[in-house]
Design a protein around this motif. Structure first.
Motif, PDB file in Angstrom:
ATOM      1  N   ARG A 127       0.808  -1.217   0.000  1.00  0.00           N
ATOM      2  CA  ARG A 127       0.000   0.000   0.000  1.00  0.00           C
ATOM      3  C   ARG A 127       0.842   1.269   0.000  1.00  0.00           C
ATOM      4  NH1 ARG A 127      -3.739   0.309   5.030  1.00  0.00           N
ATOM      5  NH2 ARG A 127      -1.850   1.135   5.992  1.00  0.00           N
ATOM      6  N   ASP A 248      -6.642  -0.753  12.565  1.00  0.00           N
ATOM      7  CA  ASP A 248      -7.123   0.460  11.912  1.00  0.00           C
ATOM      8  C   ASP A 248      -8.389   0.135  11.122  1.00  0.00           C
ATOM      9  OD1 ASP A 248      -7.589   2.753  10.487  1.00  0.00           O
ATOM     10  OD2 ASP A 248      -5.592   2.900   9.623  1.00  0.00           O
ATOM     11  N   GLU A 250     -10.183   2.466   9.543  1.00  0.00           N
ATOM     12  CA  GLU A 250     -10.455   3.553   8.611  1.00  0.00           C
ATOM     13  C   GLU A 250      -9.767   3.371   7.261  1.00  0.00           C
ATOM     14  OE1 GLU A 250     -12.617   5.904   9.324  1.00  0.00           O
ATOM     15  OE2 GLU A 250     -12.927   5.080  11.331  1.00  0.00           O
ATOM     16  N   VAL A 251      -8.528   2.852   7.284  1.00  0.00           N
ATOM     17  CA  VAL A 251      -7.749   2.743   6.058  1.00  0.00           C
ATOM     18  C   VAL A 251      -7.830   1.308   5.536  1.00  0.00           C
ATOM     19  CG1 VAL A 251      -5.475   3.020   4.998  1.00  0.00           C
ATOM     20  CG2 VAL A 251      -6.177   4.524   6.886  1.00  0.00           C
ATOM     21  N   ASP A 257      -2.295  -2.937  11.040  1.00  0.00           N
ATOM     22  CA  ASP A 257      -1.640  -1.721  10.577  1.00  0.00           C
ATOM     23  C   ASP A 257      -0.528  -1.339  11.549  1.00  0.00           C
ATOM     24  OD1 ASP A 257      -1.114   0.340   8.849  1.00  0.00           O
ATOM     25  OD2 ASP A 257      -3.128   1.157   8.884  1.00  0.00           O
ATOM     26  N   HIS A 290      -1.014  -5.373   3.583  1.00  0.00           N
ATOM     27  CA  HIS A 290      -2.061  -4.414   3.200  1.00  0.00           C
ATOM     28  C   HIS A 290      -2.520  -4.658   1.763  1.00  0.00           C
ATOM     29  CE1 HIS A 290      -0.946  -2.505   6.918  1.00  0.00           C
ATOM     30  NE2 HIS A 290       0.273  -2.283   6.488  1.00  0.00           N
TER      31      HIS A 290
END
Length: 365
Positions: A127, A248, A250-251, A257, A290
């Protein structure tokens, strides 16, 4: 919804599969309220030292040969090996090649190698950072010599990996997929194309079994393609913060993360690859790379819904191909599970997850 893994969900490989009395409450433990149908009954348990099981004379499978079984807990492989060779113990549930020479070479000890899906993953953050370009990840994958890793680190007790977590031991494994071979010149060219010639990076690894030796040999191999790899070998007490430090939501992918961009993590044996495919690839829970791929996720979902072998084989063929091409993780090998017991021990049946069936166990004269 169809669930092709329903038989697995009820098997010994799933610790949530126990059928318990209706009045069991959440948090009930076996030592607090013993219950079961096996050949032995729990008699004594200490979380620090071990457990003792007494023969269950009412066992449905017949009368066990042994009156009692003592399990001695120890995290130190040297202590375990000394115990077997010195006569204080009769068997070791699981051990590794590294540190296990005294067992592997002793004529008075039987060693069984059980092929399975346990493996190591070299993750690369897809990512952000150094490894977002697939050419860089492919270069790393082409730069390692898998046969050398298998021969030197595992002394041949394992099977070569192909950068996907579907082991050859699974019945739906696609054996027609070409094996990725080392290609130093192609790896150098890919790094050059990606603007990463002479790449310098730190590899974070746990001080666990053979992983430091694996990392050292990879470090040497990757010098041949111009990479400068620094090793950061960390105690397992703190390593997993380097792997997945925070959750996490949100991402995308939500979950794992805050870890480092490059490192080796351990994955134990499983009766199906679902944990690897879902948690390490398709969701964020353990996805230290990720990695996001909708075609991959769709193939995993198709595999899990398939109720016959042909359907699973077709879906897994796609899963393997995508994982190897995108290479968010390098999987150099699948290592055998090793068990050992004295030559006068008979009747032990073991699994690659460390189960010992002792209902027919005993001693020869």
């Amino acid at each position: 919804m169809a669930d092709g893994q329903f038989p697995y969900q009820l098997s010994i490989w799933n610790p949530q599969s126990l059928i318990t009395p209706a009045d069991y409450e959440t948090g009930t433990t076996l030592d607090g309220r013993p219950s079961g149908t096996g050949p032995f009954k729990l008699e004594k348990y200490d979380i620090a030292t071990g457990a003792t099981f007494a023969r269950n004379d009412d066992w449905w499978g017949g009368k066990p040969n042994l009156e009692k079984v003592d399990f001695v807990f120890s995290d130190d492989i040297a202590t375990q090996i000394t115990g077997v060779l010195g006569g204080q113990a009769d068997a070791i549930v699981l051990f590794a090649v590294v540190g296990g020479d005294a067992l592997l070479s002793n004529p008075d000890v039987t060693v069984e190698s059980i092929s399975g899906a346990a493996h190591r993953q070299l993750w690369m953050n897809t990512r952000e950072g150094t490894f977002t370009d697939v050419r860089v990840r492919q270069a790393v994958a082409l730069g390692i010599n898998r046969q050398e890793l298998l021969d030197v680190v595992l002394k041949g007790r394992g099977q070569m990996g192909n950068d996907h977590p579907v082991a050859p031991s699974y019945e739906f494994f696609d054996s027609t997929q070409p094996q990725r071979e080392r290609d130093i010149e192609k790896a150098k060219a890919l790094l050059e194309e990606a603007g990463k010639a002479g790449l310098a990076v730190t590899m974070h690894v746990p001080k666990l079994v053979e992983i430091p030796q694996l990392a050292e040999l990879m470090q040497t191999q990757l010098k041949d393609i111009g990479m400068d790899v620094t090793l950061n070998v960390i105690s397992t007490d703190t390593f997993y913060d380097s792997w997945c430090k925070v959750y996490d939501s949100e991402v995308a992918p939500a979950g794992c993360d805050g870890g480092e961009e490059f490192g080796i993590v351990d994955y134990g044996n499983r009766g199906t690859p679902d944990v690897y495919l879902v948690k390490a690839y398709a969701t964020g829970e353990w996805n230290s790379a990720h990695y996001i791929s909708e075609p991959f996720n769709a193939a995993v979902a198709e595999y899990q819904a398939s109720l016959d072998l042909a359907g699973r084989q077709a879906a897994i063929k796609t899963v393997q191909a995508i994982a190897t091409e995108d290479v968010p993780y390098i999987i150099p090998y699948f290592y055998d599970s090793l068990i050992a017991y004295k030559k006068n021990v008979t009747g032990i049946v073991a699994t690659g997850l460390g189960h010992y069936y002792l209902g027919s166990a005993g001693f020869t004269a």
